[in-house]
Design a protein around this motif. Structure first.
Motif, PDB file in Angstrom:
ATOM      1  N   PHE A   1       0.839  -1.199   0.000  1.00  0.00           N
ATOM      2  CA  PHE A   1       0.000   0.000   0.000  1.00  0.00           C
ATOM      3  C   PHE A   1       0.874   1.248   0.000  1.00  0.00           C
ATOM      4  N   CYS A   2       0.586   2.148  -0.935  1.00  0.00           N
ATOM      5  CA  CYS A   2       1.336   3.396  -1.086  1.00  0.00           C
ATOM      6  C   CYS A   2       0.396   4.567  -0.810  1.00  0.00           C
ATOM      7  N   ALA A   3       0.621   5.293   0.270  1.00  0.00           N
ATOM      8  CA  ALA A   3      -0.240   6.426   0.617  1.00  0.00           C
ATOM      9  C   ALA A   3       0.226   7.683  -0.107  1.00  0.00           C
ATOM     10  N   LEU A   4      -0.664   8.304  -0.858  1.00  0.00           N
ATOM     11  CA  LEU A   4      -0.391   9.598  -1.496  1.00  0.00           C
ATOM     12  C   LEU A   4      -0.803  10.690  -0.521  1.00  0.00           C
ATOM     13  N   VAL A   5       0.162  11.413   0.018  1.00  0.00           N
ATOM     14  CA  VAL A   5      -0.131  12.409   1.046  1.00  0.00           C
ATOM     15  C   VAL A   5       0.492  13.743   0.665  1.00  0.00           C
ATOM     16  N   GLY A   6      -0.024  14.792   1.288  1.00  0.00           N
ATOM     17  CA  GLY A   6       0.487  16.132   1.024  1.00  0.00           C
ATOM     18  C   GLY A   6      -0.562  17.165   1.348  1.00  0.00           C
ATOM     19  N   ARG A   7      -0.241  18.413   1.111  1.00  0.00           N
ATOM     20  CA  ARG A   7      -1.177  19.490   1.378  1.00  0.00           C
ATOM     21  C   ARG A   7      -2.212  19.560   0.259  1.00  0.00           C
TER      22      ARG A   7
ATOM     23  N   ILE B   1      -3.684  17.564   3.730  1.00  0.00           N
ATOM     24  CA  ILE B   1      -3.484  17.846   5.153  1.00  0.00           C
ATOM     25  C   ILE B   1      -3.612  19.343   5.402  1.00  0.00           C
ATOM     26  N   GLN B   2      -4.537  19.726   6.251  1.00  0.00           N
ATOM     27  CA  GLN B   2      -4.633  21.104   6.709  1.00  0.00           C
ATOM     28  C   GLN B   2      -5.525  21.134   7.935  1.00  0.00           C
ATOM     29  N   LYS B   3      -5.360  22.151   8.734  1.00  0.00           N
ATOM     30  CA  LYS B   3      -6.154  22.278   9.952  1.00  0.00           C
ATOM     31  C   LYS B   3      -7.501  22.912   9.636  1.00  0.00           C
ATOM     32  N   GLY B   4      -8.543  22.471  10.320  1.00  0.00           N
ATOM     33  CA  GLY B   4      -9.876  23.035  10.152  1.00  0.00           C
ATOM     34  C   GLY B   4     -10.715  22.726  11.364  1.00  0.00           C
ATOM     35  N   GLU B   5     -11.737  23.512  11.601  1.00  0.00           N
ATOM     36  CA  GLU B   5     -12.546  23.349  12.806  1.00  0.00           C
ATOM     37  C   GLU B   5     -13.808  22.528  12.578  1.00  0.00           C
ATOM     38  N   SER B   6     -14.264  22.392  11.338  1.00  0.00           N
ATOM     39  CA  SER B   6     -15.521  21.682  11.095  1.00  0.00           C
ATOM     40  C   SER B   6     -15.350  20.182  11.262  1.00  0.00           C
ATOM     41  N   ALA B   7     -16.480  19.507  11.432  1.00  0.00           N
ATOM     42  CA  ALA B   7     -16.449  18.048  11.540  1.00  0.00           C
ATOM     43  C   ALA B   7     -15.914  17.418  10.267  1.00  0.00           C
ATOM     44  N   LEU B   8     -16.235  18.008   9.116  1.00  0.00           N
ATOM     45  CA  LEU B   8     -15.732  17.485   7.846  1.00  0.00           C
ATOM     46  C   LEU B   8     -14.213  17.612   7.774  1.00  0.00           C
TER      47      LEU B   8
END
Length: 324
Positions: free
Chosen positions: A18-24, A84-91
């Motif tokens: 499994f290769c995870a594609l991650v980033g902003r 990846i980013q910070k947010g306050e909503s449940a989503l």
């Protein structure tokens, strides 16, 4: 009776994992996955956080540089993740958890970086508050990490990439690959590199399988893609699409789909519907063409728009939209 084991009962070995594609957000993870599998599995748009779920894309390939004593083929199972980013909503919390879970479960991490964005392409961006969790998880997980400098088609001159690659290598990330997910430049080399870092074993999925997602999910993704593409900044990204009916008609060789576009405000409903229904008609036509191309048969799409106030802010709304 011979004591030699029956080789036909032993699954053929390939390099797999499994290769995870991650980033902003907006670094091109979904565009890269679509380019790798050769199909539009995932919604792509300029809107941040278009991807909301972990989405599996499966790539089978013969290795050009297989070792004499190793497998000559590979099956790479990619996990496309929300940015990846910070947010306050449940989503936002849900999407963050999806990305971090992919890092926790992967055999190899592919960290995508926007090579056309000066701040993004340097290793120090990982120290920013909205990326520090990802950087820590990558280091703690102790799996191979390949840094992909995406969007090199936007970098002029190309020599400008050399100090960027040197900076990443100098910061302790030795595997750095420049690619253009849009043009496909460098993607074949990337796949060979990734395969070489995975262990040998039996295939994890059937060879003819490209995703584990149901067709209803894929249809909803392509409808949402057209929603974002056509409305741009007019519509907040918290709109959602649910497929309520999906029927394959073998006698006619087609598929009929009924879907609902959910928004959070009555004014947003008016934006999606458009004057005399013109906008939603255009969205339906474009979505139908995209889904037909993916499924390889005629498709009929019926769209409706409903208001579900603040669905992105609470668990009940998320569950209703299928974000479990």
């Amino acid at each position: 009776m011979s004591n030699v084991p029956d080789q036909t009962l032993t699954p053929p070995q390939v390099r797999t994992g499994f290769c995870a594609l991650v980033g902003r957000p907006n670094v091109g993870k979904s565009t890269l996955l679509n380019a790798i599998v050769g199909k539009r599995l995932v919604a792509v748009s300029a809107k941040p956080q278009t991807t909301r779920n972990r989405i599996v894309g499966i790539k089978n390939l013969m290795l050009a540089e297989a070792s004499p004593d190793g497998p000559a083929a590979a099956q790479l199972v990619f996990l496309d993740t929300p940015g990846i980013q910070k947010g306050e909503s449940a989503l936002s919390h849900y999407m963050h958890e999806q990305a971090m879970a992919a890092v926790a479960e992967c055999d190899l991490a592919v960290l995508l970086v926007d090579a056309s964005e000066p701040r993004e392409r340097m290793p120090r961006f990982l120290d920013a508050p909205d990326a520090v969790d990802l950087a820590g998880a990558l280091r703690d997980r102790k799996v191979p990490v390949v840094v992909v400098l995406n969007k090199i088609d936007l970098v002029r001159p190309k020599q400008a990439l050399l100090p960027v690659i040197e900076a990443w290598v100098g910061a302790g990330w030795p595997d750095v690959v420049p690619v253009s997910a849009l043009s496909g430049d460098g993607v074949a080399h990337l796949l060979e590199l990734l395969a070489g870092k995975l262990p040998a074993g039996p295939r994890l999925f059937p060879e003819d399988m490209v995703t584990d997602r149901a067709e209803e999910f894929l249809a909803a993704e392509l409808i949402r893609e057209q929603l974002f593409k056509q409305l741009g900044k007019e519509l907040p990204y918290v709109s959602a699409v649910l497929v309520e009916s999906f029927e394959e008609r073998p006698s006619k060789g087609d598929v009929t789909i009924g879907a609902v576009i959910y928004v959070e405000r009555p004014t947003q409903k008016g934006i999606v519907v458009g004057k005399s229904g013109s906008r939603i008609k255009e969205i339906g036509i474009a979505a139908r063409e995209a889904i037909a191309q993916l499924f390889g048969c005629p498709v009929h799409v019926t769209l409706h728009v409903k208001v579900h106030p603040d669905w992105s802010r609470g668990g009940g709304g998320l569950r209703h939209m299928g974000y479990h």
